[in-house]
Design an enzyme around this catalytic site. Structure first.
Site, PDB file in Angstrom:
ATOM      1  N   ASP A   1       0.860  -1.174   0.000  1.00 36.49           N
ATOM      2  CA  ASP A   1       0.000   0.000   0.000  1.00 36.49           C
ATOM      3  C   ASP A   1       0.903   1.233   0.000  1.00 36.49           C
ATOM      4  O   ASP A   1       1.901   1.277   0.718  1.00 36.49           O
ATOM      5  CB  ASP A   1      -0.894  -0.027   1.252  1.00 36.49           C
ATOM      6  CG  ASP A   1      -1.902   1.090   1.280  1.00 36.49           C
ATOM      7  OD1 ASP A   1      -3.046   0.830   0.872  1.00 36.49           O
ATOM      8  OD2 ASP A   1      -1.567   2.207   1.713  1.00 36.49           O
ATOM      9  N   ILE A   2       0.562   2.233  -0.796  1.00 32.35           N
ATOM     10  CA  ILE A   2       1.352   3.469  -0.832  1.00 32.35           C
ATOM     11  C   ILE A   2       1.034   4.288   0.411  1.00 32.35           C
ATOM     12  O   ILE A   2      -0.129   4.590   0.679  1.00 32.35           O
ATOM     13  CB  ILE A   2       1.055   4.280  -2.102  1.00 32.35           C
ATOM     14  CG1 ILE A   2       1.335   3.447  -3.355  1.00 32.35           C
ATOM     15  CG2 ILE A   2       1.878   5.569  -2.123  1.00 32.35           C
ATOM     16  CD1 ILE A   2       0.951   4.132  -4.653  1.00 32.35           C
TER      17      ILE A   2
ATOM     18  N   GLU B   1      -4.834   2.403  -3.973  1.00 31.67           N
ATOM     19  CA  GLU B   1      -3.383   2.486  -3.915  1.00 31.67           C
ATOM     20  C   GLU B   1      -2.778   1.193  -3.410  1.00 31.67           C
ATOM     21  O   GLU B   1      -1.655   1.164  -2.922  1.00 31.67           O
ATOM     22  CB  GLU B   1      -2.943   3.655  -3.023  1.00 31.67           C
ATOM     23  CG  GLU B   1      -3.236   3.511  -1.553  1.00 31.67           C
ATOM     24  CD  GLU B   1      -4.592   4.069  -1.131  1.00 31.67           C
ATOM     25  OE1 GLU B   1      -4.702   4.456   0.036  1.00 31.67           O
ATOM     26  OE2 GLU B   1      -5.528   4.107  -1.959  1.00 31.67           O
TER      27      GLU B   1
END
Length: 393
Positions: A161-162, A204
């Site tokens: 996950d960003i 994301e």
């Protein structure tokens, strides 16, 4: 295992290369493998036989079986040509082979390969990042797990996950957010083996399926990817990612466990400071709640109230209040320890609300944002309470 090599591509790009060769010469399919290895030596160790059969038939075969089937089709073509005393086309021989010899096809349909590939691309490929989408991820994870189970092979799943992506979108706009997504996806593609499957499974959030990879190798590879993503710079600084890993057969025994446990590990990475890769562990000590009567001040302009916390963990907090709060509300709070004089600032999200008398509610919240040194303070408090016999399970 993920590797730092921009020249390596996903299986999707290998399929595309096979079709490019077919576009140039569609009449000598049995020599496709030789052409592929000569023109692109980097593919010599990839699952090329699986890719060839996937392009021609849309069926998935393990590489070892695919290599055997490919040779059988070539030999079958020679036999048909000898019996009929005329050249039999490779695809005609392949069709007859799968209908009458290795009976994989029951009711086949003819369709132009390029047309099928373009249609399949719309269904399976994420338009923005060009990685596989969630639909393909679910199917591929099922297939790879069955293969690992059948052949007693290692299989790992990495979900990443960003970090702080919502803040990037809110601060710099969605076009910048899209640009970051594409750049992260490019790093994933550049650091992924051909046999791995990289997907975008949410806004994301990305997933990478790593066949023949145990946890230790997956962790090494994932941390290389983390380092690669740190090189992505934008106006606000550098990109970081958080990731969770789980492996079969060491820690997961089903497809559902693979996804659930990797997701839990990602959660732990996000809420223990971000910018790290965490492997799944069934040891829950790091998330034990403990009694903590700290002064809690809500710092929201429209919800300025104080109360006393009931219990605490590295992932969240529980308290009581008469203030009107709703599920999913996100609040800025400060926790103050009157004994030591220290304080902890955090952003919390309301995840549980239970009424226990006319005016009061039990509230459960998770930490959405908290500085790493403040989280370490909580961890230290947790260890201290645990040693004194005060944890809440």
């Amino acid at each position: 295992m993920l590797i730092e090599s921009a020249s390596r591509t996903t299986s999707y790009h290998l399929d595309q290369k096979i079709m490019e060769i077919l576009d140039e010469d569609a009449a000598n399919e049995e020599f496709l493998l030789d052409k592929l290895k000569v023109i692109h030596p980097g593919y010599k160790d990839a699952n090329v036989h699986s890719a060839l059969l996937r392009v021609f038939t849309s069926m998935e075969f393990p590489e070892e079986e695919a290599a055997s089937v490919w040779e059988e089709i070539i030999e079958y073509k020679r036999q048909l040509t000898s019996l009929l005393k005329r050249d039999v086309g490779f695809r005609v021989a392949m069709l007859d082979y799968f209908i009458n010899v290795n009976k994989k096809l029951i009711n086949p349909k003819l369709i132009e390969i390029r047309l099928f590939a373009e249609t399949e691309k719309l269904v399976l490929i994420d338009e923005l990042t060009k990685l596989y989408n969630r639909r393909h991820f679910q199917n591929c994870l099922q297939r790879e797990f069955k293969q690992a189970l059948r052949y007693k092979q290692d299989l790992s799943l990495l979900i990443i996950d960003i970090d702080n992506f919502k803040k990037i979108n809110d601060t710099y706009g969605h076009p910048k957010g899209d640009e970051i997504l594409v750049r992260v996806a490019n790093q994933i593609s550049a650091n992924t083996r051909i046999e791995d499957t990289a997907c975008r499974i949410g806004g994301e959030e990305f997933a990478i399926i790593l066949p023949h990879t145990d946890e230790s190798k997956a962790l090494i590879a994932a941390n290389k990817l983390l380092d690669a993503c740190r090189t992505i710079e934008y106006e606000g600084g550098s990109i970081t990612i958080s990731g969770g890993i789980v492996s079969y057969p060491d820690k997961a025994n089903s497809v559902n466990q693979m996804y659930d446990y990797a997701d839990r590990a990602l959660y732990n990475a996000k809420y223990s400071g971000k910018n790290k890769i965490v492997s799944y562990s069934s040891d829950k000590r790091g998330s034990l709640r403990f009694v903590a009567n700290l002064e809690l001040s809500c710092l929201q302009p429209d919800k300025s109230f104080k109360t006393i916390s009931k219990n605490l963990s590295i992932s969240g907090i529980a308290f009581e209040t008469e203030e009107h709060v709703e599920l999913h509300d996100i609040l800025d709070v400060r926790l103050k320890d009157d004994v030591s004089g220290s304080h902890i600032d955090a952003k919390i999200k309301i995840v549980r609300k239970e009424k226990f008398d006319a005016n009061k509610f039990h509230i459960g919240a998770e930490f959405v944002e908290i500085a790493s040194h403040h989280r370490e303070m909580i961890r230290g408090m947790s260890l201290s309470k645990s040693s004194n016999g005060h944890p809440i399970h």
